[in-house]
Design an enzyme around this catalytic site. Sequence first.
Site, PDB file in Angstrom:
ATOM      1  N   GLU A 170      -5.156   7.944   6.737  1.00 50.54           N
ATOM      2  CA  GLU A 170      -5.939   6.784   6.250  1.00 50.54           C
ATOM      3  C   GLU A 170      -5.991   6.424   7.475  1.00 50.54           C
ATOM      4  O   GLU A 170      -7.322   5.625   7.374  1.00 50.54           O
ATOM      5  CB  GLU A 170      -5.273   6.709   5.178  1.00 50.54           C
ATOM      6  CG  GLU A 170      -6.339   5.757   4.451  1.00 50.54           C
ATOM      7  CD  GLU A 170      -5.208   5.041   3.569  1.00 50.54           C
ATOM      8  OE1 GLU A 170      -6.069   5.033   2.719  1.00 50.54           O
ATOM      9  OE2 GLU A 170      -4.574   5.668   2.809  1.00 50.54           O
ATOM     10  N   HIS A 204       0.849  -1.312   0.367  1.00 45.54           N
ATOM     11  CA  HIS A 204      -0.440   0.184   0.076  1.00 45.54           C
ATOM     12  C   HIS A 204       0.869   1.523  -0.009  1.00 45.54           C
ATOM     13  O   HIS A 204       0.810   1.886  -0.910  1.00 45.54           O
ATOM     14  CB  HIS A 204      -1.238  -0.031   1.220  1.00 45.54           C
ATOM     15  CG  HIS A 204      -1.598   0.835   1.029  1.00 45.54           C
ATOM     16  ND1 HIS A 204      -1.525   1.942   1.863  1.00 45.54           N
ATOM     17  CD2 HIS A 204      -2.626   1.247   0.735  1.00 45.54           C
ATOM     18  CE1 HIS A 204      -2.257   3.183   2.314  1.00 45.54           C
ATOM     19  NE2 HIS A 204      -3.106   3.046   0.743  1.00 45.54           N
ATOM     20  N   GLU A 210       2.181   1.835  -3.569  1.00 40.90           N
ATOM     21  CA  GLU A 210       0.930   2.491  -4.194  1.00 40.90           C
ATOM     22  C   GLU A 210       0.820   3.639  -4.372  1.00 40.90           C
ATOM     23  O   GLU A 210       0.668   4.921  -5.037  1.00 40.90           O
ATOM     24  CB  GLU A 210      -0.612   1.934  -3.931  1.00 40.90           C
ATOM     25  CG  GLU A 210      -1.734   2.356  -4.921  1.00 40.90           C
ATOM     26  CD  GLU A 210      -2.492   2.385  -3.388  1.00 40.90           C
ATOM     27  OE1 GLU A 210      -3.369   2.826  -3.538  1.00 40.90           O
ATOM     28  OE2 GLU A 210      -3.385   1.888  -2.783  1.00 40.90           O
ATOM     29  N   HIS A 211       1.186   4.449  -2.568  1.00 37.93           N
ATOM     30  CA  HIS A 211       1.159   5.583  -2.955  1.00 37.93           C
ATOM     31  C   HIS A 211       1.888   6.247  -3.549  1.00 37.93           C
ATOM     32  O   HIS A 211       1.954   7.663  -3.696  1.00 37.93           O
ATOM     33  CB  HIS A 211       1.199   5.993  -1.191  1.00 37.93           C
ATOM     34  CG  HIS A 211      -0.154   6.124  -0.546  1.00 37.93           C
ATOM     35  ND1 HIS A 211      -1.021   7.354  -0.141  1.00 37.93           N
ATOM     36  CD2 HIS A 211      -1.187   5.137  -0.322  1.00 37.93           C
ATOM     37  CE1 HIS A 211      -2.246   6.718   0.363  1.00 37.93           C
ATOM     38  NE2 HIS A 211      -2.224   5.608   0.067  1.00 37.93           N
TER      39      HIS A 211
END
Length: 414
Positions: free
Chosen positions: A126, A46, A49-50
């Site tokens: 998040e 993740h 991905e960012h």
Amino acid sequence: MISKYSCGNGVRVIHEKMPYVRSVAIGIWVKAGSAFEKDEEWGLSHFIEHMLFKGTPTRTARMIAEQFDRIGGDINAYTSKELTCYTTTVLDNHAEEAMEILADMFFHSVFDEKEMQREKTVILDEIASVEDTPDDDVDERLWSVMYPEHPIGRSIGGVKATINRFDKDMIRKYMDEHYTPRNIVISVAGNYDDRLIDTIAKHFGTFEKSPIEIEQKESAPVFHGGSTIKRKEIEQAHICLAYPGLPLKDDHLYDLILLDSIVGGTMSSRLFQEIREERGLAYSVYSYYSSYLSTGSFVIYGGTSPEHLEEMVSMMDSIIGELIDKGVSARELTNAKEQLKGSFLLGLESSESRMHRNGNNELIIGEHRTIDEVVALIDNVNINDVNKMAQTIFSCERAVSIISPYDQESESLN
């Protein structure tokens, strides 16, 4: 018609022409998700991905955003338990430019230290936002009960302890291990021409696998029963009841999908009609299934006032018991089939949905069924299939996740 082109290095390009639209949807699909992470890598898929949005030697993060705005395109990405996907949808005359930008992000992201520190803060926020959203949090906690001994049971975002340790070397090593030609599919759908396929081949058809590429072996996790209860000062109580589901390639998956529709997947489902419409016990009550390569789950969710929680769970158990004892009706099955076919067919009317379907089918499932084949699989499910599925899964010990402002200790909730 779906076409497939394999680059010399093993990258697969799946493309489907839709000449009646003005859009092109492009997705870079990578078989790299949280289920493949080591303990110290929890959340790294993740995080990568960012970070691919945070700049290359020739484009800053702001420039990437502005360039997609300038061509009227949307760019997005997401990470799941088994894959990471980078997507864009643009007008057909901007498809090649969009692909050039995506390729630059994919191959040339610089992973600047300052950007990494900023993005760690963003990701921790998040994660906190999920914890502040009880219907999301109750589901995250549920997976830790179902699969406590396997990475698939962990949250995709990671935790502060692992995220704070991520650095450029960890990113490079993880990408060398997983972002390899055989783990990459480019999916395209819409109104494109051969120039776009040539652009993809130019960027993705020549890079070689890393010498440290690893063989991805996702061991089959074992479903566990049990419960987790979190007390939180909120207005509603939230509960998930989970049962073992089916993996993606199981021959009986459509039996489960139709059972889901009947139990709680639609407005005419038993959960919605009996718990919300007949008794007014909950605004939100439904079921859903999750299927992955090696496992799956079937989940019933409800959110209600704390004083109604036991009554709502009692009704859920009554519905489950009736399904085990008496099964579904012929009318319910017919309605579920028509609803599922309608949802499936209507969902294929956009370039984005076609791109997502084809990319997932190629990367994860490894085959492409035609529309007629899928419709036939739905139609061929009979009432005995669905009833047997209900008896099988609902007879298993279940996992329970509760978030409530009260201490919920009743045996009826487990």
